[in-house]
Design a protein around this motif. Structure first.
Motif, PDB file in Angstrom:
ATOM      1  N   ASN A  83       0.879  -1.164   0.000  1.00 56.39           N
ATOM      2  CA  ASN A  83       0.000   0.000   0.000  1.00 56.39           C
ATOM      3  C   ASN A  83       0.918   1.216   0.000  1.00 56.39           C
ATOM      4  OD1 ASN A  83      -1.860   2.007   0.331  1.00 56.39           O
ATOM      5  ND2 ASN A  83      -2.677   1.272   2.280  1.00 56.39           N
ATOM      6  N   GLY A  84       1.153   1.783  -1.196  1.00 60.74           N
ATOM      7  CA  GLY A  84       2.195   2.795  -1.319  1.00 60.74           C
ATOM      8  C   GLY A  84       3.546   2.144  -1.060  1.00 60.74           C
ATOM      9  N   PRO A  85       4.384   2.744  -0.208  1.00 56.99           N
ATOM     10  CA  PRO A  85       5.686   2.142   0.086  1.00 56.99           C
ATOM     11  C   PRO A  85       5.631   1.070   1.176  1.00 56.99           C
ATOM     12  CG  PRO A  85       5.507   4.258   1.187  1.00 56.99           C
ATOM     13  CD  PRO A  85       4.246   4.104   0.371  1.00 56.99           C
ATOM     14  N   GLU A  86       4.449   0.922   1.799  1.00 56.89           N
ATOM     15  CA  GLU A  86       4.339   0.013   2.951  1.00 56.89           C
ATOM     16  C   GLU A  86       4.008  -1.417   2.510  1.00 56.89           C
ATOM     17  OE1 GLU A  86       1.672  -0.601   7.030  1.00 56.89           O
ATOM     18  OE2 GLU A  86       1.212   1.034   5.624  1.00 56.89           O
ATOM     19  N   LEU A  87       4.814  -2.365   2.966  1.00 59.69           N
ATOM     20  CA  LEU A  87       4.531  -3.786   2.739  1.00 59.69           C
ATOM     21  C   LEU A  87       3.428  -4.210   3.710  1.00 59.69           C
ATOM     22  CD1 LEU A  87       5.225  -6.570   1.474  1.00 59.69           C
ATOM     23  CD2 LEU A  87       6.917  -6.849   3.292  1.00 59.69           C
ATOM     24  N   VAL A  88       2.288  -4.665   3.166  1.00 64.69           N
ATOM     25  CA  VAL A  88       1.156  -5.014   4.024  1.00 64.69           C
ATOM     26  C   VAL A  88       0.887  -6.519   4.065  1.00 64.69           C
ATOM     27  CG1 VAL A  88       0.022  -2.787   3.858  1.00 64.69           C
ATOM     28  CG2 VAL A  88      -0.460  -4.511   2.140  1.00 64.69           C
ATOM     29  N   LYS A  89       1.256  -7.241   3.003  1.00 64.44           N
ATOM     30  CA  LYS A  89       1.033  -8.685   2.950  1.00 64.44           C
ATOM     31  C   LYS A  89       2.176  -9.334   2.174  1.00 64.44           C
ATOM     32  CE  LYS A  89      -3.328  -8.576   4.592  1.00 64.44           C
ATOM     33  NZ  LYS A  89      -3.819  -9.237   5.826  1.00 64.44           N
ATOM     34  N   SER A  90       2.467 -10.592   2.484  1.00 67.91           N
ATOM     35  CA  SER A  90       3.417 -11.379   1.696  1.00 67.91           C
ATOM     36  C   SER A  90       3.053 -12.850   1.865  1.00 67.91           C
ATOM     37  CB  SER A  90       4.863 -11.127   2.142  1.00 67.91           C
ATOM     38  OG  SER A  90       5.048 -11.528   3.486  1.00 67.91           O
ATOM     39  N   GLY A  91       3.528 -13.672   0.924  1.00 66.44           N
ATOM     40  CA  GLY A  91       3.227 -15.089   1.031  1.00 66.44           C
ATOM     41  C   GLY A  91       3.715 -15.874  -0.165  1.00 66.44           C
ATOM     42  N   THR A  92       3.548 -17.194  -0.079  1.00 63.76           N
ATOM     43  CA  THR A  92       3.981 -18.138  -1.113  1.00 63.76           C
ATOM     44  C   THR A  92       2.790 -18.980  -1.545  1.00 63.76           C
ATOM     45  OG1 THR A  92       6.173 -18.234  -0.088  1.00 63.76           O
ATOM     46  CG2 THR A  92       5.617 -19.984  -1.655  1.00 63.76           C
TER      47      THR A  92
END
Length: 201
Positions: A83-92
């Protein structure tokens, strides 16, 4: 008519009042209303007004498939959502080629980035812009999803081409070639020098 409480924690309360108009058309009554989903019924049996409440959040399901063979899902792809420069989610992606992220806010644009491709597949270039609109519908890079959002879940399909990436310019492959070529040139020079020494002797 004004909604005083939304139907559950994950729904937006209606912002505007609903104006209902009842008009006599000959012997029949006609009912119209602003900002509603649907009006059904007739005079004299009665009318039903269905009102739509939009969700506050939406879930995104990313499905990874092989390009040209979308029945083949791919596990092991790694993604990040910003969200913009902010990492909000990650996954595989799992064994079904799926990642699901919940509680994504409406009226928000997210950026989807693939950070690692499945083994034996090429990384796609660029990123995907995901716009979640106020009504819960979703657009990808400005285009509406071809499939509908079902039960608050938007499904996004991402493809990968099979193949092996080539070495980048100046990478280990290039350095190995340069060093090997230089070694051959040095060896050839040493052989030539030895021949000249023998001829002089």
């Amino acid at each position: 008519m004004t909604e005083t409480k939304e139907p559950g924690d994950n729904y937006q309360k209606l912002k505007d009042p609903i104006t209902v108009k009842v008009a006599l058309n000959g012997k029949n009554l006609e009912v119209t209303a602003s900002g509603v989903y649907e009006i059904t019924g007739s005079y004299p049996s009665g009318y039903t007004i269905k009102v739509a409440n939009y969700p506050k959040t939406v879930s995104i399901k990313v499905v990874k498939v092989e390009q040209g063979n979308e029945d083949k899902t791919l596990s092991g792809a790694e993604f990040e959502l910003y969200n913009g420069p902010e990492l909000v989610k990650s996954g595989t992606t799992d064994s079904n080629g799926v990642i699901e992220w919940k509680d994504l806010q409406v009226d928000t644009t997210y950026t989807l980035k693939e950070t690692a491709a499945p083994a034996g597949y090429l990384m796609p270039s660029g990123t995907t812009k995901i716009l979640i609109m106020n009504d819960g519908t979703v657009k990808l890079n400005g285009e509406a999803l071809s499939q509908k959002v079902v039960d608050g879940i938007a499904e996004i399909t991402v493809t990968n081409n099979p193949g092996v990436p080539l070495p980048s310019t100046g990478g280990p492959g290039a350095y190995l070639y340069t060093i090997t070529g230089g070694g051959v040139m040095l060896l050839a020079g040493a052989v030539l020098l030895a021949r000249r020494k023998r001829e002089r002797a």
